[in-house]
Design a protein around this motif. Structure first.
Motif, short mmCIF file in Angstrom:
data_model
loop_
_atom_site.label_atom_id
_atom_site.label_comp_id
_atom_site.label_asym_id
_atom_site.label_seq_id
_atom_site.Cartn_x
_atom_site.Cartn_y
_atom_site.Cartn_z
N LEU A 39 0.80 -1.21 0.00
CA LEU A 39 0.00 0.00 0.00
C LEU A 39 0.84 1.27 0.00
CD1 LEU A 39 -2.77 -1.09 2.52
CD2 LEU A 39 -2.82 -1.17 0.02
N ASP A 40 2.15 1.13 0.21
CA ASP A 40 3.00 2.30 0.27
C ASP A 40 3.76 2.57 -1.03
OD1 ASP A 40 4.55 0.01 0.60
OD2 ASP A 40 6.02 1.01 1.87
N ARG A 41 3.59 1.69 -2.02
CA ARG A 41 4.25 1.88 -3.32
C ARG A 41 3.31 1.46 -4.44
NH1 ARG A 41 10.43 -0.17 -2.23
NH2 ARG A 41 10.70 1.11 -0.38
N SER A 42 3.31 2.21 -5.51
CA SER A 42 2.47 1.90 -6.65
C SER A 42 3.32 1.93 -7.92
CB SER A 42 1.33 2.91 -6.79
OG SER A 42 0.48 2.84 -5.69
N PRO A 43 3.64 0.78 -8.48
CA PRO A 43 4.41 0.76 -9.71
C PRO A 43 3.61 1.37 -10.87
CG PRO A 43 4.14 -1.46 -8.81
CD PRO A 43 3.34 -0.54 -7.99
N ALA A 44 4.32 1.90 -11.83
CA ALA A 44 3.68 2.46 -13.02
C ALA A 44 4.24 1.74 -14.25
CB ALA A 44 3.96 3.95 -13.13
N LEU A 45 3.35 1.47 -15.18
CA LEU A 45 3.75 0.88 -16.46
C LEU A 45 3.20 1.72 -17.59
CD1 LEU A 45 3.10 -2.96 -16.05
CD2 LEU A 45 5.29 -1.84 -16.32
N VAL A 46 3.88 1.70 -18.70
CA VAL A 46 3.35 2.31 -19.91
C VAL A 46 2.01 1.61 -20.18
CG1 VAL A 46 3.70 2.61 -22.38
CG2 VAL A 46 5.61 2.87 -20.79
N THR A 47 0.99 2.39 -20.47
CA THR A 47 -0.36 1.84 -20.63
C THR A 47 -0.40 0.69 -21.63
OG1 THR A 47 -1.33 3.96 -20.03
CG2 THR A 47 -2.74 2.43 -21.24
N GLU A 48 0.26 0.85 -22.76
CA GLU A 48 0.26 -0.22 -23.77
C GLU A 48 0.84 -1.52 -23.22
OE1 GLU A 48 2.31 1.16 -27.23
OE2 GLU A 48 0.92 2.80 -27.56
N ASP A 49 1.88 -1.41 -22.40
CA ASP A 49 2.49 -2.60 -21.80
C ASP A 49 1.55 -3.26 -20.81
OD1 ASP A 49 4.73 -2.07 -23.32
OD2 ASP A 49 5.86 -1.17 -21.65
N ARG A 50 0.91 -2.44 -19.97
CA ARG A 50 -0.03 -2.99 -18.97
C ARG A 50 -1.20 -3.70 -19.64
NH1 ARG A 50 -0.75 -5.57 -14.47
NH2 ARG A 50 -2.59 -4.95 -13.35
N VAL A 51 -1.70 -3.12 -20.72
CA VAL A 51 -2.81 -3.75 -21.45
C VAL A 51 -2.35 -5.07 -22.07
CG1 VAL A 51 -4.34 -3.50 -23.45
CG2 VAL A 51 -4.06 -1.61 -21.84
N ALA A 52 -1.15 -5.09 -22.61
CA ALA A 52 -0.63 -6.32 -23.20
C ALA A 52 -0.47 -7.42 -22.16
CB ALA A 52 0.71 -6.05 -23.89
N ILE A 53 -0.08 -7.05 -20.95
CA ILE A 53 0.11 -8.03 -19.89
C ILE A 53 -1.22 -8.50 -19.31
CG2 ILE A 53 1.00 -8.34 -17.53
CD1 ILE A 53 3.25 -6.35 -18.35
N ALA A 54 -2.10 -7.55 -18.96
CA ALA A 54 -3.33 -7.87 -18.24
C ALA A 54 -4.48 -8.29 -19.14
CB ALA A 54 -3.76 -6.66 -17.41
N GLU A 55 -4.45 -7.87 -20.42
CA GLU A 55 -5.55 -8.16 -21.34
C GLU A 55 -6.90 -7.85 -20.70
OE1 GLU A 55 -4.94 -12.20 -22.58
OE2 GLU A 55 -3.23 -11.66 -23.82
N PRO A 56 -7.11 -6.59 -20.30
CA PRO A 56 -8.34 -6.24 -19.58
C PRO A 56 -9.58 -6.24 -20.47
CG PRO A 56 -7.16 -4.27 -20.15
CD PRO A 56 -6.29 -5.42 -20.57
N ARG A 57 -10.71 -6.32 -19.80
CA ARG A 57 -12.02 -6.16 -20.46
C ARG A 57 -12.31 -4.66 -20.44
NH1 ARG A 57 -15.39 -8.75 -16.88
NH2 ARG A 57 -16.10 -6.78 -16.02
N VAL A 58 -12.42 -4.03 -21.59
CA VAL A 58 -12.63 -2.58 -21.68
C VAL A 58 -14.13 -2.30 -21.67
CG1 VAL A 58 -12.21 -0.51 -23.03
CG2 VAL A 58 -10.50 -2.32 -22.98
N GLU A 59 -14.56 -1.52 -20.65
CA GLU A 59 -15.95 -1.11 -20.55
C GLU A 59 -16.03 0.11 -19.66
OE1 GLU A 59 -18.06 -3.60 -17.15
OE2 GLU A 59 -17.29 -4.90 -18.72
N PRO A 60 -17.03 0.97 -19.91
CA PRO A 60 -17.17 2.16 -19.08
C PRO A 60 -17.41 1.79 -17.61
CG PRO A 60 -18.53 2.32 -21.04
CD PRO A 60 -18.01 0.92 -20.98
N ILE A 61 -16.64 2.39 -16.73
CA ILE A 61 -16.81 2.15 -15.29
C ILE A 61 -17.19 3.46 -14.61
CG2 ILE A 61 -15.65 1.46 -13.17
CD1 ILE A 61 -13.86 -0.34 -14.90
N ALA A 62 -16.39 4.50 -14.90
CA ALA A 62 -16.64 5.81 -14.28
C ALA A 62 -17.74 6.53 -15.04
CB ALA A 62 -15.36 6.63 -14.28
N GLY A 63 -18.55 7.25 -14.29
CA GLY A 63 -19.69 7.92 -14.88
C GLY A 63 -19.33 9.17 -15.57
#
Length: 63
Positions: A39-63
């Motif tokens: 909880l005291d550290r948050s790694p950052a990745l280039v968005t394209e790299d994170r998407v390639a790794i996680a393969e997320p489901r893209v859908e609106p979450i925030a209103g």
């Protein structure tokens, strides 16, 4: 109800828990920060790299 069934019902995620939801607006950012078991550290990745790794489901979450 078993734990993974409850998880799937409440979150809409697949039973394997490998499908992460992500809001399309987040994909417009150059980097994505995330919690990696600390909880005291948050790694950052280039968005394209994170998407390639996680393969997320893209859908609106925030209103």
């Amino acid at each position: 109800m078993r734990e993974h069934e409850t998880y799937s019902k409440l979150t809409g995620l697949l039973e394997d828990r490998g499908t992460l939801p992500v809001d399309p607006a987040l994909l417009e950012q150059p980097e994505i920060c995330f919690n990696a078991a600390r909880l005291d550290r948050s790694p950052a990745l280039v968005t394209e790299d994170r998407v390639a790794i996680a393969e997320p489901r893209v859908e609106p979450i925030a209103g």
